[in-house]
Scaffold this motif. Structure first.
Motif, PDB file in Angstrom:
ATOM      1  N   THR A   1       0.825  -1.194   0.000  1.00  0.00           N
ATOM      2  CA  THR A   1       0.000   0.000   0.000  1.00  0.00           C
ATOM      3  C   THR A   1       0.869   1.259   0.000  1.00  0.00           C
ATOM      4  O   THR A   1       2.094   1.201   0.146  1.00  0.00           O
ATOM      5  CB  THR A   1      -0.920   0.029   1.231  1.00  0.00           C
ATOM      6  OG1 THR A   1      -0.121   0.273   2.404  1.00  0.00           O
ATOM      7  CG2 THR A   1      -1.669  -1.285   1.388  1.00  0.00           C
ATOM      8  N   LYS A   2       0.224   2.402  -0.117  1.00  0.00           N
ATOM      9  CA  LYS A   2       0.934   3.674  -0.093  1.00  0.00           C
ATOM     10  C   LYS A   2       1.666   3.872   1.229  1.00  0.00           C
ATOM     11  O   LYS A   2       2.736   4.501   1.277  1.00  0.00           O
ATOM     12  CB  LYS A   2      -0.039   4.822  -0.335  1.00  0.00           C
ATOM     13  CG  LYS A   2       0.627   6.184  -0.462  1.00  0.00           C
ATOM     14  CD  LYS A   2      -0.386   7.276  -0.812  1.00  0.00           C
ATOM     15  CE  LYS A   2       0.301   8.631  -0.971  1.00  0.00           C
ATOM     16  NZ  LYS A   2      -0.673   9.694  -1.350  1.00  0.00           N
ATOM     17  N   LEU A   3       1.123   3.321   2.316  1.00  0.00           N
ATOM     18  CA  LEU A   3       1.742   3.440   3.636  1.00  0.00           C
ATOM     19  C   LEU A   3       2.777   2.351   3.892  1.00  0.00           C
ATOM     20  O   LEU A   3       3.383   2.312   4.970  1.00  0.00           O
ATOM     21  CB  LEU A   3       0.677   3.417   4.727  1.00  0.00           C
ATOM     22  CG  LEU A   3      -0.328   4.571   4.703  1.00  0.00           C
ATOM     23  CD1 LEU A   3      -1.324   4.433   5.852  1.00  0.00           C
ATOM     24  CD2 LEU A   3       0.378   5.923   4.767  1.00  0.00           C
ATOM     25  N   GLY A   4       2.963   1.443   2.924  1.00  0.00           N
ATOM     26  CA  GLY A   4       3.974   0.403   3.061  1.00  0.00           C
ATOM     27  C   GLY A   4       3.483  -0.912   3.617  1.00  0.00           C
ATOM     28  O   GLY A   4       4.282  -1.827   3.853  1.00  0.00           O
ATOM     29  N   THR A   5       2.188  -1.044   3.838  1.00  0.00           N
ATOM     30  CA  THR A   5       1.626  -2.296   4.345  1.00  0.00           C
ATOM     31  C   THR A   5       1.510  -3.314   3.222  1.00  0.00           C
ATOM     32  O   THR A   5       1.114  -2.980   2.102  1.00  0.00           O
ATOM     33  CB  THR A   5       0.241  -2.048   4.960  1.00  0.00           C
ATOM     34  OG1 THR A   5       0.384  -1.119   6.041  1.00  0.00           O
ATOM     35  CG2 THR A   5      -0.386  -3.329   5.470  1.00  0.00           C
TER      36      THR A   5
ATOM     37  N   VAL B   1      -3.165  -0.693  -6.160  1.00  0.00           N
ATOM     38  CA  VAL B   1      -2.983   0.402  -5.225  1.00  0.00           C
ATOM     39  C   VAL B   1      -2.955   1.717  -5.994  1.00  0.00           C
ATOM     40  O   VAL B   1      -2.159   1.882  -6.931  1.00  0.00           O
ATOM     41  CB  VAL B   1      -1.675   0.239  -4.425  1.00  0.00           C
ATOM     42  CG1 VAL B   1      -1.445   1.445  -3.528  1.00  0.00           C
ATOM     43  CG2 VAL B   1      -1.723  -1.041  -3.593  1.00  0.00           C
ATOM     44  N   ASP B   2      -3.844   2.628  -5.622  1.00  0.00           N
ATOM     45  CA  ASP B   2      -3.828   3.980  -6.170  1.00  0.00           C
ATOM     46  C   ASP B   2      -2.902   4.801  -5.281  1.00  0.00           C
ATOM     47  O   ASP B   2      -3.263   5.189  -4.172  1.00  0.00           O
ATOM     48  CB  ASP B   2      -5.239   4.566  -6.173  1.00  0.00           C
ATOM     49  CG  ASP B   2      -5.310   5.929  -6.856  1.00  0.00           C
ATOM     50  OD1 ASP B   2      -4.264   6.609  -6.908  1.00  0.00           O
ATOM     51  OD2 ASP B   2      -6.396   6.305  -7.315  1.00  0.00           O
ATOM     52  N   LEU B   3      -1.703   5.060  -5.769  1.00  0.00           N
ATOM     53  CA  LEU B   3      -0.712   5.769  -4.970  1.00  0.00           C
ATOM     54  C   LEU B   3      -0.991   7.264  -4.869  1.00  0.00           C
ATOM     55  O   LEU B   3      -0.339   7.961  -4.086  1.00  0.00           O
ATOM     56  CB  LEU B   3       0.686   5.522  -5.550  1.00  0.00           C
ATOM     57  CG  LEU B   3       1.199   4.089  -5.389  1.00  0.00           C
ATOM     58  CD1 LEU B   3       2.516   3.906  -6.124  1.00  0.00           C
ATOM     59  CD2 LEU B   3       1.353   3.723  -3.909  1.00  0.00           C
TER      60      LEU B   3
ATOM     61  N   LEU C   1      -0.557   3.511 -13.870  1.00  0.00           N
ATOM     62  CA  LEU C   1       0.415   4.072 -14.796  1.00  0.00           C
ATOM     63  C   LEU C   1       1.072   5.307 -14.184  1.00  0.00           C
ATOM     64  O   LEU C   1       0.414   6.118 -13.518  1.00  0.00           O
ATOM     65  CB  LEU C   1      -0.249   4.431 -16.123  1.00  0.00           C
ATOM     66  CG  LEU C   1      -0.923   3.265 -16.860  1.00  0.00           C
ATOM     67  CD1 LEU C   1      -1.489   3.734 -18.197  1.00  0.00           C
ATOM     68  CD2 LEU C   1       0.035   2.103 -17.063  1.00  0.00           C
ATOM     69  N   THR C   2       2.368   5.451 -14.411  1.00  0.00           N
ATOM     70  CA  THR C   2       3.137   6.559 -13.827  1.00  0.00           C
ATOM     71  C   THR C   2       3.774   7.442 -14.883  1.00  0.00           C
ATOM     72  O   THR C   2       4.473   8.390 -14.543  1.00  0.00           O
ATOM     73  CB  THR C   2       4.245   6.009 -12.919  1.00  0.00           C
ATOM     74  OG1 THR C   2       5.155   5.205 -13.697  1.00  0.00           O
ATOM     75  CG2 THR C   2       3.664   5.165 -11.794  1.00  0.00           C
TER      76      THR C   2
ATOM     77  N   THR D   1       0.516  10.323 -21.027  1.00  0.00           N
ATOM     78  CA  THR D   1      -0.788  10.979 -21.045  1.00  0.00           C
ATOM     79  C   THR D   1      -1.755  10.400 -20.023  1.00  0.00           C
ATOM     80  O   THR D   1      -2.588  11.122 -19.465  1.00  0.00           O
ATOM     81  CB  THR D   1      -1.401  10.864 -22.456  1.00  0.00           C
ATOM     82  OG1 THR D   1      -0.490  11.389 -23.407  1.00  0.00           O
ATOM     83  CG2 THR D   1      -2.718  11.618 -22.541  1.00  0.00           C
ATOM     84  N   HIS D   2      -1.647   9.103 -19.782  1.00  0.00           N
ATOM     85  CA  HIS D   2      -2.618   8.423 -18.917  1.00  0.00           C
ATOM     86  C   HIS D   2      -2.063   8.176 -17.514  1.00  0.00           C
ATOM     87  O   HIS D   2      -2.530   7.250 -16.824  1.00  0.00           O
ATOM     88  CB  HIS D   2      -3.047   7.114 -19.570  1.00  0.00           C
ATOM     89  CG  HIS D   2      -3.650   7.283 -20.931  1.00  0.00           C
ATOM     90  ND1 HIS D   2      -4.878   7.875 -21.129  1.00  0.00           N
ATOM     91  CD2 HIS D   2      -3.162   6.990 -22.163  1.00  0.00           C
ATOM     92  CE1 HIS D   2      -5.140   7.906 -22.425  1.00  0.00           C
ATOM     93  NE2 HIS D   2      -4.119   7.382 -23.076  1.00  0.00           N
ATOM     94  N   LYS D   3      -1.117   8.989 -17.096  1.00  0.00           N
ATOM     95  CA  LYS D   3      -0.558   8.859 -15.755  1.00  0.00           C
ATOM     96  C   LYS D   3      -1.680   8.883 -14.711  1.00  0.00           C
ATOM     97  O   LYS D   3      -2.575   9.724 -14.771  1.00  0.00           O
ATOM     98  CB  LYS D   3       0.416  10.009 -15.492  1.00  0.00           C
ATOM     99  CG  LYS D   3       1.067   9.964 -14.125  1.00  0.00           C
ATOM    100  CD  LYS D   3       2.043  11.119 -13.961  1.00  0.00           C
ATOM    101  CE  LYS D   3       2.682  11.095 -12.578  1.00  0.00           C
ATOM    102  NZ  LYS D   3       3.641  12.218 -12.382  1.00  0.00           N
ATOM    103  N   GLY D   4      -1.646   7.937 -13.775  1.00  0.00           N
ATOM    104  CA  GLY D   4      -2.677   7.812 -12.747  1.00  0.00           C
ATOM    105  C   GLY D   4      -3.741   6.791 -13.053  1.00  0.00           C
ATOM    106  O   GLY D   4      -4.498   6.391 -12.159  1.00  0.00           O
ATOM    107  N   ARG D   5      -3.805   6.314 -14.309  1.00  0.00           N
ATOM    108  CA  ARG D   5      -4.814   5.332 -14.698  1.00  0.00           C
ATOM    109  C   ARG D   5      -4.520   3.986 -14.050  1.00  0.00           C
ATOM    110  O   ARG D   5      -3.371   3.560 -13.940  1.00  0.00           O
ATOM    111  CB  ARG D   5      -4.835   5.198 -16.224  1.00  0.00           C
ATOM    112  CG  ARG D   5      -5.710   4.067 -16.756  1.00  0.00           C
ATOM    113  CD  ARG D   5      -5.790   4.076 -18.265  1.00  0.00           C
ATOM    114  NE  ARG D   5      -6.647   5.192 -18.720  1.00  0.00           N
ATOM    115  CZ  ARG D   5      -6.919   5.434 -20.001  1.00  0.00           C
ATOM    116  NH1 ARG D   5      -6.395   4.671 -20.973  1.00  0.00           N
ATOM    117  NH2 ARG D   5      -7.718   6.440 -20.328  1.00  0.00           N
ATOM    118  N   LEU D   6      -5.580   3.277 -13.635  1.00  0.00           N
ATOM    119  CA  LEU D   6      -5.478   1.920 -13.131  1.00  0.00           C
ATOM    120  C   LEU D   6      -5.749   0.947 -14.266  1.00  0.00           C
ATOM    121  O   LEU D   6      -6.705   1.138 -15.040  1.00  0.00           O
ATOM    122  CB  LEU D   6      -6.478   1.682 -12.001  1.00  0.00           C
ATOM    123  CG  LEU D   6      -6.473   2.682 -10.839  1.00  0.00           C
ATOM    124  CD1 LEU D   6      -7.470   2.241  -9.768  1.00  0.00           C
ATOM    125  CD2 LEU D   6      -5.086   2.847 -10.253  1.00  0.00           C
TER     126      LEU D   6
END
Length: 602
Positions: free
Chosen positions: A56-60, A119-121, A183-184, A187-192
């Protein structure tokens, strides 16, 4: 591909039963440890299968599995369960049920499975795609989504999204099962993005699905509906450094151990495939799910690109879970011999994630009797699977100051040199391997590569230098070709090639100084201090790929071994002047600047 010394990491079995924390299977200082997270018969379930894991974003760490009530079959009463770790897999929570039963009754018989966590970072949300069937039959198959906004401690009620990414005419449908990605780049950065598959009218399709609103709504994306018998299933996705999506699939129609892996690429964020699914020659596995994970990316500061692939490696049976690597964005993969065997037991499905420590976390099915006995978690580092820039063996020192020491292969012998001592190569298996180091990448700039040579025993082609790649790819080399009465040098930049050659082979068993130089759009070859030939040189880099290989005394694939003696091997990252070259040739001057390699070979 880089060839590592085979490293076999055999993970011993742990004590049976669910454990709160991992037990080490090697001495305390060993980097590779594992624990059994789910075991047949645990918590009242007959079998656990289909692992999936994310950080996860928190490292779990969240480790998901199908908890199958009575046996290991695919369609029965199956709950989806998860265990959490907040210390990179050293200890784990008790399992909790994430999803069970039907929409109306969580205690009813139903199959809940095919976990595909993402995970949506950007938001920290964990999005979980799954598939449901009635449990008493295997149809219909319906996709669902649910969320956790508290780091995986609780999950929302599952929502039917069949109308978004399924179709009533499709007979089979399955999400994952393996983690999806966000995706990081581009154009589609942030897409799941996640992989799914379905069948219709006897044909099978590999499909990507995507969401641009943190999983609230989903869209059908790239689809490859096959008419040739290929059955792409259980798709694992990884983002390429160019922003494309590499989709690796199980080819369920393949014969045992034959073309069992396939891949496709999307360059528009998963909306369409740029290429259809194509089998991957040489990536041999049984018919089984496999998992992908990006380990390194050059656009994020790494020295090379590296994608990992986990799967059983026995071509006939599900056993020998092995980690293999691609250093060229999935175009080629290590062989089984070059990979790292994680277990000698039976093994099956898997998933991987990066840990906060920089280790790789592997969740996989395994067992001493059956691959479905346990689901294990293993931690290991890149040291355990081998670095492409860390070959081992006796060395000959580089005195350039950059530490590019040559690794002696085959058993070269010390002989009298043109200056001091030299190395004699037997023409069979002797060579000097240079390390993968950014300082040796001459790129698109000028360079000068040189060596003293003394040979004449054979007329076969004999490599003096060979760097970066082979055939049509970017490369440079200098090779003696006595059968054609010449020494020839060549560079290739993005498919454009220039070659320059002498009119003599100089194979008279006397010392000769030879150099290949690129200078201001010209490629030239020098012998004994004189430029003997030159041609126009294409612009562009001779070393764009990472990682690369370089050898003195053989071609990159082990062919064209040099049969004779070499001395004072050097590379300069510029076109040195004629006066500088002759000062090196006549007096062995070592103060000419910009040397990136200087091997006296004593």
């Amino acid at each position: 591909m880089p060839r590592f010394r085979p490293l076999l990491v055999f993970l011993a079995l742990l004590a049976t039963g669910l454990v709160a924390g991992p037990q080490q299977t090697q001495p305390a200082e060993a980097a590779v440890v594992q624990s059994v997270l789910f075991e047949k018969g645990g918590a009242g379930y007959g079998c656990y299968r289909i692992p999936a894991i994310v950080r996860t974003k928190l490292g779990t760490l969240l480790a998901f599995a199908e908890a199958r009530r009575t046996w290991c079959g695919d369609s029965q009463e199956i709950d989806l369960v998860v265990r959490r770790s907040e210390d990179d897999g050293r200890t784990w929570s008790a399992q909790q049920i994430v999803l069970s039963g039907t929409d109306a009754d969580p205690n009813a018989v139903a199959t809940r499975g095919n976990p595909t966590p993402i995970v949506d970072l950007e938001t920290g949300r964990i999005v979980l795609l799954t598939t449901m069937d009635p449990g008493t039959t295997s149809r219909p198959r319906t996709p669902y989504v649910q969320f956790s906004d508290d780091d995986g401690k609780t999950f929302t009620k599952a929502k039917n999204i069949g109308a978004q990414i399924d179709d009533p005419t499709w007979g089979w449908y399955a999400t994952g099962p393996v983690h999806g990605i966000q995706l990081t780049r581009g154009t589609h950065k942030g897409r799941l993005v996640a992989g799914t598959n379905y069948d219709v009218d006897g044909r099978a399709a590999g499909q990507l699905v995507y969401s641009d609103d943190s999983g609230e709504t989903w869209h059908k994306g790239a689809t490859d509906l096959r008419t040739d018998g290929m059955v792409p299933q259980e798709i694992s996705v990884v983002e390429k450094v160019d922003g494309g999506i590499y989709a690796g699939a199980r080819n369920n129609s393949a014969g045992t151990g034959n073309d069992s892996r396939a891949f496709a690429v999307s360059n528009d964020g998963g909306e369409t495939y740029a290429t259809s699914y194509t089998t991957i020659p040489g990536l041999t596995t049984p018919i089984v799910q496999g998992s992908l994970l990006r380990l390194r990316a050059t656009d994020q500061g790494a020295k090379y690109n590296r994608i990992l692939f986990a799967s059983p490696a026995d071509p006939e049976r599900r056993r020998y879970l092995t980690i293999r690597s691609s250093f060229d964005e999935g175009r080629t993969w290590q062989s089984v011999a070059e990979g790292t065997r994680t277990t000698s037991d039976w093994s099956g499905y898997s998933d991987m994630t990066m840990l906060d420590t920089g280790e790789i976390g592997l969740l996989y099915e395994a067992g001493p009797v059956d691959a479905r006995d346990q689901i294990r978690f293993a931690r290991f580092t890149e040291n355990d699977i081998g670095h492409p820039d860390a070959p081992t063996g006796p060395t000959t020192p580089d005195v350039s100051g950059l530490g590019n020491h040559g690794i002696l292969r085959g058993g070269t012998t010390v002989v009298a040199g043109r200056f001091g001592q030299a190395r004699d190569l037997d023409g069979t298996d002797d060579a000097i391997q240079l390390p993968f180091a950014e300082s040796l990448a001459v790129g698109a700039g000028d360079f000068t590569a040189m060596s003293w040579i003394k040979y004449g025993a054979r007329t076969t082609p004999q490599a003096i230098f060979w760097g970066y790649n082979l055939n049509e790819y970017s490369q440079f080399w200098l090779r003696a070709e006595p059968a054609d009465a010449r020494i020839r040098g060549l560079i290739t930049t993005g498919g454009n090639t220039a070659a320059v050659a002498t009119t003599k082979a100089y194979n008279d068993n006397a010392w000769h100084h030879v150099a290949l130089q690129r200078k201001a759009g010209t490629l030239s070859i020098w012998v004994d201090g004189v430029q003997v030939a030159s041609v126009a040189s294409p612009a562009g880099s001779v070393s764009p790929g990472r990682p690369f290989k370089m050898y003195v005394g053989q071609r990159l694939d082990g062919a064209h071994h040099f049969d004779g003696s070499l001395d004072e091997v050097r590379i300069y990252k510029r076109a040195i002047t004629a006066a500088e070259l002759n000062s090196i040739r006549t007096s062995n001057v070592t103060t000419v600047p910009n040397a990136v390699l200087d091997l006296p070979l004593g």
